[in-house]
Design a protein around this motif. Structure first.
Motif, mmCIF file in Angstrom:
data_model
loop_
_atom_site.group_PDB
_atom_site.id
_atom_site.type_symbol
_atom_site.label_atom_id
_atom_site.label_comp_id
_atom_site.label_asym_id
_atom_site.label_seq_id
_atom_site.Cartn_x
_atom_site.Cartn_y
_atom_site.Cartn_z
ATOM 1 N N THR A 386 0.829 -1.201 0.000
ATOM 2 C CA THR A 386 0.000 0.000 0.000
ATOM 3 C C THR A 386 0.863 1.251 0.000
ATOM 4 O O THR A 386 2.049 1.220 0.327
ATOM 5 C CB THR A 386 -0.913 0.045 1.246
ATOM 6 O OG1 THR A 386 -0.091 0.053 2.423
ATOM 7 C CG2 THR A 386 -1.875 -1.110 1.270
ATOM 8 N N ALA A 387 0.229 2.356 -0.362
ATOM 9 C CA ALA A 387 0.789 3.700 -0.222
ATOM 10 C C ALA A 387 -0.147 4.496 0.669
ATOM 11 O O ALA A 387 -1.372 4.468 0.473
ATOM 12 C CB ALA A 387 0.942 4.376 -1.588
ATOM 13 N N ARG A 388 0.410 5.221 1.640
ATOM 14 C CA ARG A 388 -0.391 5.915 2.645
ATOM 15 C C ARG A 388 -0.014 7.391 2.697
ATOM 16 O O ARG A 388 1.150 7.744 2.511
ATOM 17 C CB ARG A 388 -0.207 5.281 4.030
ATOM 18 C CG ARG A 388 -0.652 3.818 4.090
ATOM 19 C CD ARG A 388 -0.351 3.195 5.440
ATOM 20 N NE ARG A 388 -0.794 1.799 5.479
ATOM 21 C CZ ARG A 388 -1.986 1.404 5.913
ATOM 22 N NH1 ARG A 388 -2.849 2.303 6.362
ATOM 23 N NH2 ARG A 388 -2.328 0.130 5.920
ATOM 24 N N VAL A 389 -1.022 8.219 2.964
ATOM 25 C CA VAL A 389 -0.830 9.661 3.134
ATOM 26 C C VAL A 389 -1.107 9.986 4.595
ATOM 27 O O VAL A 389 -2.188 9.674 5.123
ATOM 28 C CB VAL A 389 -1.759 10.465 2.206
ATOM 29 C CG1 VAL A 389 -1.546 11.959 2.419
ATOM 30 C CG2 VAL A 389 -1.502 10.096 0.745
ATOM 31 N N LEU A 400 -5.317 8.896 4.403
ATOM 32 C CA LEU A 400 -5.657 8.318 3.099
ATOM 33 C C LEU A 400 -4.750 7.135 2.840
ATOM 34 O O LEU A 400 -3.569 7.148 3.234
ATOM 35 C CB LEU A 400 -5.500 9.345 1.968
ATOM 36 C CG LEU A 400 -6.463 10.537 1.940
ATOM 37 C CD1 LEU A 400 -6.020 11.538 0.889
ATOM 38 C CD2 LEU A 400 -7.880 10.091 1.661
ATOM 39 N N TRP A 401 -5.252 6.127 2.156
ATOM 40 C CA TRP A 401 -4.436 4.984 1.805
ATOM 41 C C TRP A 401 -5.044 4.284 0.607
ATOM 42 O O TRP A 401 -6.247 4.349 0.360
ATOM 43 C CB TRP A 401 -4.311 4.017 2.984
ATOM 44 C CG TRP A 401 -5.595 3.433 3.465
ATOM 45 C CD1 TRP A 401 -6.179 2.263 3.069
ATOM 46 C CD2 TRP A 401 -6.481 4.018 4.437
ATOM 47 N NE1 TRP A 401 -7.360 2.083 3.728
ATOM 48 C CE2 TRP A 401 -7.579 3.129 4.585
ATOM 49 C CE3 TRP A 401 -6.437 5.191 5.197
ATOM 50 C CZ2 TRP A 401 -8.620 3.399 5.442
ATOM 51 C CZ3 TRP A 401 -7.481 5.448 6.061
ATOM 52 C CH2 TRP A 401 -8.557 4.563 6.189
ATOM 53 N N THR A 402 -4.199 3.643 -0.163
ATOM 54 C CA THR A 402 -4.649 2.853 -1.304
ATOM 55 C C THR A 402 -4.996 1.451 -0.826
ATOM 56 O O THR A 402 -4.533 1.003 0.228
ATOM 57 C CB THR A 402 -3.564 2.782 -2.389
ATOM 58 O OG1 THR A 402 -2.426 2.087 -1.871
ATOM 59 C CG2 THR A 402 -3.146 4.183 -2.815
ATOM 60 N N ARG A 403 -5.783 0.784 -1.608
ATOM 61 C CA ARG A 403 -6.103 -0.595 -1.251
ATOM 62 C C ARG A 403 -4.887 -1.479 -1.512
ATOM 63 O O ARG A 403 -3.963 -1.111 -2.238
ATOM 64 C CB ARG A 403 -7.298 -1.089 -2.056
ATOM 65 C CG ARG A 403 -7.034 -1.225 -3.540
ATOM 66 C CD ARG A 403 -8.261 -1.776 -4.246
ATOM 67 N NE ARG A 403 -8.020 -1.996 -5.662
ATOM 68 C CZ ARG A 403 -8.925 -2.456 -6.503
ATOM 69 N NH1 ARG A 403 -10.141 -2.736 -6.063
ATOM 70 N NH2 ARG A 403 -8.631 -2.636 -7.768
ATOM 71 N N TYR A 404 -4.874 -2.650 -0.919
ATOM 72 C CA TYR A 404 -3.731 -3.552 -1.054
ATOM 73 C C TYR A 404 -3.609 -4.036 -2.493
ATOM 74 O O TYR A 404 -4.569 -4.550 -3.072
ATOM 75 C CB TYR A 404 -3.871 -4.733 -0.096
ATOM 76 C CG TYR A 404 -3.504 -4.385 1.328
ATOM 77 C CD1 TYR A 404 -2.203 -4.531 1.775
ATOM 78 C CD2 TYR A 404 -4.464 -3.886 2.203
ATOM 79 C CE1 TYR A 404 -1.853 -4.209 3.072
ATOM 80 C CE2 TYR A 404 -4.126 -3.555 3.510
ATOM 81 C CZ TYR A 404 -2.813 -3.718 3.936
ATOM 82 O OH TYR A 404 -2.476 -3.382 5.216
ATOM 83 N N GLN A 405 -2.401 -3.862 -3.047
ATOM 84 C CA GLN A 405 -2.142 -4.268 -4.417
ATOM 85 C C GLN A 405 -1.743 -5.742 -4.472
ATOM 86 O O GLN A 405 -1.407 -6.367 -3.448
ATOM 87 C CB GLN A 405 -1.032 -3.397 -5.029
ATOM 88 C CG GLN A 405 -1.304 -1.904 -4.944
ATOM 89 C CD GLN A 405 -2.528 -1.504 -5.736
ATOM 90 O OE1 GLN A 405 -2.647 -1.805 -6.914
ATOM 91 N NE2 GLN A 405 -3.460 -0.824 -5.082
ATOM 92 N N THR A 406 -1.759 -6.284 -5.656
ATOM 93 C CA THR A 406 -1.403 -7.699 -5.829
ATOM 94 C C THR A 406 0.102 -7.911 -5.831
ATOM 95 O O THR A 406 0.558 -9.044 -5.682
ATOM 96 C CB THR A 406 -1.986 -8.225 -7.144
ATOM 97 O OG1 THR A 406 -1.509 -7.413 -8.236
ATOM 98 C CG2 THR A 406 -3.505 -8.165 -7.115
ATOM 99 N N SER A 407 0.874 -6.836 -6.006
ATOM 100 C CA SER A 407 2.326 -6.954 -6.051
ATOM 101 C C SER A 407 2.943 -5.980 -5.059
ATOM 102 O O SER A 407 2.346 -4.965 -4.695
ATOM 103 C CB SER A 407 2.849 -6.663 -7.454
ATOM 104 O OG SER A 407 4.255 -6.808 -7.503
#
Length: 587
Positions: A386-389, A400-407
């Motif tokens: 993930t990437a988080r703000v 803020l955060w992105t959902r968990y990616q597959t990679s």
């Protein structure tokens, strides 16, 4: 005027006039050849041959011939003076100027040339030949296009060895050169390692512009923002090296092994000082060291990343990323390999006060940290999937955060021209462009850069070019579309309102959680208090029963008296010895 030349000639000299008519074609296949003409003809085998009418104009070279230029210095000598006047003598030049200014021809010449100059200035002010009148309209039309990016160059490692591009850095003076650090990140691979890193010219991908040689493979490499010719790099053996591109490939100075890091140096950042020679570095050995490139024999300052604030190096957290904002000269951030982000204050008096707080949110190492160029209180962290703000006002969780990616995500950075856009790369070779004003769940653009894992990412200062470093040693140069490098209307205000709204929401949730925790604590305390009270009652009752047993049981004789129910059934009567003796009294 057109000149016509005619040749007069009689019609009879033209020859017989042809008479043309339409008729079906005749195939004279049955007409036998004339035997008398046979000796004059030779029988040959038919042969077909292709011919090209035009010349072959194909090009066999991709790049045109480069223009080599050199810089030379010249000494300018002031001219236009008479022979009897020495321009080095100030008194003679002043005297000659006064003499010329008194001449009538000088005044007339100045007036005449002044009119010509005024006419040229007015003409230039009237019509600007270089003004682009429809530039804004073109930008509006271009911004409506969907975001895109295209690969324009690939810089490949000249060596046959497969090395990872672990770090990238753009030259601050125009961004025409790109510094790339090459290192093999495979665990315990120490044999046959190449020690060279390279500086590439973006116009010439065939060969590097300069080769940098180090005593150990470089993991990080950074240009000095105040000097486009100096660089600093961190090695696999923990040493810090300083290079000047004008002096060649050898380092100007290298830190000593005894005073350097004990683990690989994963990040170095230049400090914005007056001298422009200060920097600091971090490593997985749990230290942050400050350096002055004028004297790399030992660090100028040291900080141990011990969360217990005891300064114990054995309990220190390993650092893998750094962030420093020039507008906050005393603050800096350290991303650890345990998944936390440490907020530090360099000017604190004690080592325990230098570690202000820790932001915990990642499950793996924090590979990238960067503050938003437009909102320095908010910073981006990239780790695990993930990437988080984050915001400095809230330490419990990110806003803020992105959902968990597959990679696995390996690097990320903010856009220097658009406040709401950031970029991430992962181990599938994908480049993701996120616009948090547009949507937060999915990236606005996903591009397959290569078939190998991407480990580094760096954006040019003007936001036009983006470089990605891969595991196989290739640095891909991509050009972003105008929509990704042009600031949108009212974008900064919208993002500020969004960050403020998310911050308030997290504060409300945090207050609610605290309230729930307090209620649960008070309820548990009440339950514990009730249990203790019941336990105390039980203990008191047991003590009373024990004292009664010691004083005599019901209906039995005691030392001082006895119980009897013979006189009054249903009521206990306690018989005590009479004080005068010889009898008992009832109680």
């Amino acid at each position: 005027m057109e000149i016509v030349l005619g040749y007069p000639r009689l019609r009879s000299e033209f020859g017989r006039q042809p008479l043309l008519s339409d008729r079906p074609a005749d195939l004279l296949l049955d007409l036998p050849p004339d035997p008398s003409l046979a000796p004059h003809f030779l029988l040959k085998t038919p042969r077909d041959q292709g011919l090209q009418a035009g010349r072959d104009m194909s090009e066999h070279q991709v790049n045109t011939e480069r223009f080599d230029s050199d810089s030379f210095g010249i000494n300018h000598v002031e001219g236009g003076w008479p022979k009897d006047v020495n321009p080095q003598e100030m008194e003679q030049t002043i005297r000659f100027r006064k003499k010329v200014e008194k001449d009538e021809s000088y005044v007339n010449s100045v007036l005449q040339l002044g009119g010509v100059m005024e006419h040229c200035i007015r003409q230039n002010n009237a019509v600007d030949l270089y003004q682009e009148y429809f530039e804004d309209e073109d930008e509006v039309e271009e911004n409506q296009e969907p975001p895109s990016a295209k690969t324009i160059n690939v810089f490949r490692d000249p060596n046959n060895m497969k090395r990872t591009v672990s770090s990238l850095s753009w030259q601050p003076d125009g961004g025409q050169k790109l510094a790339a650090a090459y290192c093999c990140l495979t665990y315990q691979r120490t044999g046959d390692l190449d020690l060279h890193s390279y500086i590439w010219d973006i116009e010439n991908p065939n060969r590097p512009d300069l080769s940098l040689k180090a005593s150990s493979p470089l993991i990080c490499l950074e240009y000095n923002p105040k000097d486009p010719h100096t660089l600093v790099g961190g090695g696999y053996n923990g040493q810090i090296g300083f290079w000047d591109s004008r002096r060649g490939s050898q380092p100007v100075d290298v830190s000593s092994v005894e005073q350097s890091h004990r683990d690989p140096v994963y990040k170095t950042i230049w400090l914005q000082t007056k001298t422009g020679t200060d920097l600091f570095s971090t490593s997985t050995d749990g230290q942050v060291l400050w350096w002055d490139v004028r004297r790399l024999s030992e660090p100028t300052d040291r900080l141990i990343l011990d969360p217990g604030r005891g300064g114990n190096l054995d309990r220190a957290l390993g650092g893998v990323s750094l962030e420093f904002e020039p507008t906050m000269p005393t603050k800096f951030l350290v991303g650890t390999e345990q998944g936390g982000v440490l907020s530090c204050n360099r000017k604190a008096k004690t080592s325990s006060e230098k570690l202000v707080c820790c932001y915990e949110g990642h499950l793996g190492p924090v590979y990238a940290l960067q503050r938003n160029p437009f909102f320095p209180k908010n910073f981006l962290s990239v780790g695990d999937w993930t990437a988080r703000v984050w915001t400095e006002d809230i330490r419990e969780s990110c806003i803020l955060w992105t959902r968990y990616q597959t990679s696995y995500l390996t690097d990320g950075c903010w856009s220097p021209v658009r406040p709401s856009v950031f970029f991430t790369v992962n181990m599938d070779g994908m480049l993701d462009v996120w616009d948090i004003l547009f949507k937060q769940n999915d990236p606005t653009l996903s591009l397959k850069v290569c078939d190998e894992a991407l480990y580094s990412l760096r954006l040019q200062d003007n936001g036009r070019l983006l470089a990605c470093g891969s595991e196989g040693g290739g640095a891909s140069l991509l050009e972003l579309s105008s929509g990704l490098r042009t600031n949108q209307s009212n974008e900064k205000n919208l993002l500020a309102a969004m960050l403020e709204r998310e911050t308030k929401r997290e504060r409300v949730l945090e207050a609610r959680q605290k309230e729930v925790r307090l209620k649960e604590k008070s309820r548990s305390e009440e339950e514990v208090g009730g249990v203790l009270e019941a336990r105390q009652r039980e203990v008191r009752l047991k003590e009373k029963c024990r004292s009664e047993e010691e004083g005599g049981g019901l209906g039995g004789a005691g030392r001082r008296g006895e119980y009897s129910t013979a006189d009054q059934p249903g009521r206990n009567t306690f018989l005590l010895p009479h004080p005068e003796g010889g009898g008992k009294r009832s109680v």
